[in-house]
Design a protein around this motif. Sequence first.
Motif, PDB file in Angstrom:
ATOM      1  N   ALA A 134       0.403  -0.133  -7.064  1.00  0.00           N
ATOM      2  CA  ALA A 134      -0.705   0.238  -7.964  1.00  0.00           C
ATOM      3  C   ALA A 134      -0.747  -0.658  -9.204  1.00  0.00           C
ATOM      4  O   ALA A 134      -1.760  -0.725  -9.896  1.00  0.00           O
ATOM      5  CB  ALA A 134      -0.564   1.693  -8.381  1.00  0.00           C
ATOM      6  N   LYS A 186      -2.832  -6.166 -10.231  1.00  0.00           N
ATOM      7  CA  LYS A 186      -4.184  -6.265 -10.771  1.00  0.00           C
ATOM      8  C   LYS A 186      -4.845  -7.580 -10.378  1.00  0.00           C
ATOM      9  O   LYS A 186      -6.055  -7.730 -10.500  1.00  0.00           O
ATOM     10  CB  LYS A 186      -4.141  -6.135 -12.313  1.00  0.00           C
ATOM     11  CG  LYS A 186      -3.675  -4.775 -12.809  1.00  0.00           C
ATOM     12  CD  LYS A 186      -4.676  -3.673 -12.471  1.00  0.00           C
ATOM     13  CE  LYS A 186      -4.042  -2.300 -12.338  1.00  0.00           C
ATOM     14  NZ  LYS A 186      -3.367  -1.836 -13.547  1.00  0.00           N
ATOM     15  N   CYS A 230       0.834  -1.199   0.000  1.00  0.00           N
ATOM     16  CA  CYS A 230       0.000   0.000   0.000  1.00  0.00           C
ATOM     17  C   CYS A 230       0.874   1.256   0.000  1.00  0.00           C
ATOM     18  O   CYS A 230       0.528   2.268  -0.598  1.00  0.00           O
ATOM     19  CB  CYS A 230      -0.946   0.010   1.201  1.00  0.00           C
ATOM     20  SG  CYS A 230      -2.311  -1.144   1.010  1.00  0.00           S
ATOM     21  N   ILE A 252      -7.034  -1.605  -3.244  1.00  0.00           N
ATOM     22  CA  ILE A 252      -7.992  -0.825  -4.029  1.00  0.00           C
ATOM     23  C   ILE A 252      -8.113   0.586  -3.435  1.00  0.00           C
ATOM     24  O   ILE A 252      -8.120   1.587  -4.135  1.00  0.00           O
ATOM     25  CB  ILE A 252      -9.370  -1.535  -4.069  1.00  0.00           C
ATOM     26  CG1 ILE A 252      -9.268  -2.832  -4.877  1.00  0.00           C
ATOM     27  CG2 ILE A 252     -10.451  -0.629  -4.653  1.00  0.00           C
ATOM     28  CD1 ILE A 252     -10.506  -3.721  -4.814  1.00  0.00           C
ATOM     29  N   LYS A 253      -8.158   0.647  -2.111  1.00  0.00           N
ATOM     30  CA  LYS A 253      -8.323   1.918  -1.410  1.00  0.00           C
ATOM     31  C   LYS A 253      -7.069   2.788  -1.546  1.00  0.00           C
ATOM     32  O   LYS A 253      -7.159   3.977  -1.842  1.00  0.00           O
ATOM     33  CB  LYS A 253      -8.586   1.633   0.076  1.00  0.00           C
ATOM     34  CG  LYS A 253      -9.791   2.377   0.620  1.00  0.00           C
ATOM     35  CD  LYS A 253     -10.134   1.868   1.988  1.00  0.00           C
ATOM     36  CE  LYS A 253     -10.503   3.025   2.911  1.00  0.00           C
ATOM     37  NZ  LYS A 253     -10.704   2.504   4.285  1.00  0.00           N
ATOM     38  N   HIS A 275      -4.566   2.652  -3.746  1.00  0.00           N
ATOM     39  CA  HIS A 275      -4.086   3.037  -5.083  1.00  0.00           C
ATOM     40  C   HIS A 275      -5.198   3.386  -6.060  1.00  0.00           C
ATOM     41  O   HIS A 275      -4.931   3.699  -7.214  1.00  0.00           O
ATOM     42  CB  HIS A 275      -3.225   1.901  -5.665  1.00  0.00           C
ATOM     43  CG  HIS A 275      -2.003   1.597  -4.867  1.00  0.00           C
ATOM     44  ND1 HIS A 275      -0.981   2.501  -4.704  1.00  0.00           N
ATOM     45  CD2 HIS A 275      -1.635   0.492  -4.157  1.00  0.00           C
ATOM     46  CE1 HIS A 275      -0.036   1.964  -3.943  1.00  0.00           C
ATOM     47  NE2 HIS A 275      -0.413   0.743  -3.588  1.00  0.00           N
ATOM     48  N   LYS A 276      -6.442   3.323  -5.593  1.00  0.00           N
ATOM     49  CA  LYS A 276      -7.599   3.614  -6.466  1.00  0.00           C
ATOM     50  C   LYS A 276      -7.523   2.842  -7.784  1.00  0.00           C
ATOM     51  O   LYS A 276      -7.661   3.397  -8.863  1.00  0.00           O
ATOM     52  CB  LYS A 276      -7.682   5.129  -6.776  1.00  0.00           C
ATOM     53  CG  LYS A 276      -7.455   6.043  -5.595  1.00  0.00           C
ATOM     54  CD  LYS A 276      -8.775   6.517  -5.009  1.00  0.00           C
ATOM     55  CE  LYS A 276      -8.606   7.381  -3.778  1.00  0.00           C
ATOM     56  NZ  LYS A 276      -7.940   6.747  -2.613  1.00  0.00           N
ATOM     57  N   THR A 277      -7.231   1.525  -7.653  1.00  0.00           N
ATOM     58  CA  THR A 277      -7.141   0.699  -8.857  1.00  0.00           C
ATOM     59  C   THR A 277      -8.150  -0.437  -8.747  1.00  0.00           C
ATOM     60  O   THR A 277      -8.786  -0.623  -7.721  1.00  0.00           O
ATOM     61  CB  THR A 277      -5.748   0.049  -8.981  1.00  0.00           C
ATOM     62  OG1 THR A 277      -5.432  -0.549  -7.726  1.00  0.00           O
ATOM     63  CG2 THR A 277      -4.702   1.041  -9.389  1.00  0.00           C
ATOM     64  N   GLU A 278      -8.243  -1.203  -9.830  1.00  0.00           N
ATOM     65  CA  GLU A 278      -9.064  -2.415  -9.828  1.00  0.00           C
ATOM     66  C   GLU A 278      -8.154  -3.578  -9.489  1.00  0.00           C
ATOM     67  O   GLU A 278      -7.113  -3.758 -10.121  1.00  0.00           O
ATOM     68  CB  GLU A 278      -9.634  -2.649 -11.235  1.00  0.00           C
ATOM     69  CG  GLU A 278     -10.791  -1.754 -11.565  1.00  0.00           C
ATOM     70  CD  GLU A 278     -12.051  -2.555 -11.862  1.00  0.00           C
ATOM     71  OE1 GLU A 278     -12.047  -3.785 -11.637  1.00  0.00           O
ATOM     72  OE2 GLU A 278     -13.022  -1.940 -12.322  1.00  0.00           O
TER      73      GLU A 278
END
Length: 415
Positions: free
Chosen positions: A161, A164, A155, A192-193, A195-198
Amino acid sequence: MKKMKPESLMMTHGYVPEWSENAVKCPIYQTSTFVFPTAESGKRFFALAYGKTEATKDEKPGLIYSRLNNPNLQILEERLSLWEDAQDAAVFESGMSAISTVFLTFLKPGDRLLISNPVYGGTHHFVHSYLQSIGVHVEHFTAETDLKSLTEELCADPRGAEIKLIYAETPANPTNAVIDMKLLGEMKIALIKAHKTEVKMAIDNTYLGPIWQKPMDWGADMSCYSATKFLSGHSDLIAGAITGNKESLLAIKSLRTFLGNMASPNTCWLLTRSLETLSIRMNRQADNALTVVKFLQNHNLVTRVYFPGLDSQGDKQVSIHRRQSTSAGAMISFDVKGGEESAFHVLNKLSLIKLAVSLGSNESLAQHPFHMTHADMPDEEKKSLKLTDSMIRLSIGIEDPEDLIQDLRQAMEGL
Ligand SMILES: *Cc1c(COP(=O)(O)O)cnc(C)c1O
């Protein structure tokens, strides 16, 4: 009415006898293509299949062509979903084709894959020989890794980031080491929180699923299966499956349509038949395995038994196993005194239990991981997993348990 159990629905769910001259069992729809009632309905079927329009309530996608859909494939997928209360399922012509389709769907060059070690040899090979060659970065963790610290690290690290997909196989083959799925689910949410990724999470659930272990309860998006194993249970076919949430399965099925690696009507029909007895087969296999484990633990030529939940696996392992699985399954590994020579002596003398790789079937099988399923693994890696040439792996079937023990006892005579 109360929701019925999968055991009750496996014989009839998703099939209407009127479709096929009132045949009580679904026949094999051995056809490549389907006749459209009208040109207008053909147009509608395609619009739905390509996602150009939404289906109305109660509207079923029309049958077009067997690479896209076939009644045997659809009925099997609907029934398979029931075991884990999954939103959808996809069936493939092998476990490897199911697993590689997951990787190809969710990983692009530059992305990072976080994967447990060890994993099934074919999975290991695909990740290292193919995914890495197209620029996917691969990072490992093991049953020993402190997953909480790893989560914090990933994180804080900007490269986190790039992750996946989180992928794990639990219990691991052949040591039966378990990976904490709860912590993996928490890792996914934290990434997800941060790095704001999927990020997707997939678990190879071949060893304990779908009856005794439900990865979606711990935050997984998908369960992956070699359906060749317990799901088939008769050593007479090769197939694979993915169960999971709608969103993940939509992406997987879209790619499957163009890879063309869906299972054939005949394979689906055999699997549909196998699912009817899945619960009784697996539970009998697990009961038999417990009896065999007790015998092995008390045998003076057996130096260690590897089986989920045993004290010898360690306290932490036992508590993870108890939390996330309702049974230890039917896969047992054990070490015999005297190394390779002794192990081969036992394997050559077994008579009811056959000397073969594969697992989960109704007949019991034995093999030598060091020189067979894990022959490809570097010796250093085998050493670190305590995988020595003294180890035999058993897959326990539905035979009479006393006969299995008698076979093992006579095979160990003369050591
Ligand atoms: C057998 C197996 C696979 C590969 O499945 P195939 O049906 O042989 O392609 C993947 N994962 C695990 C855990 C397996 O045992």
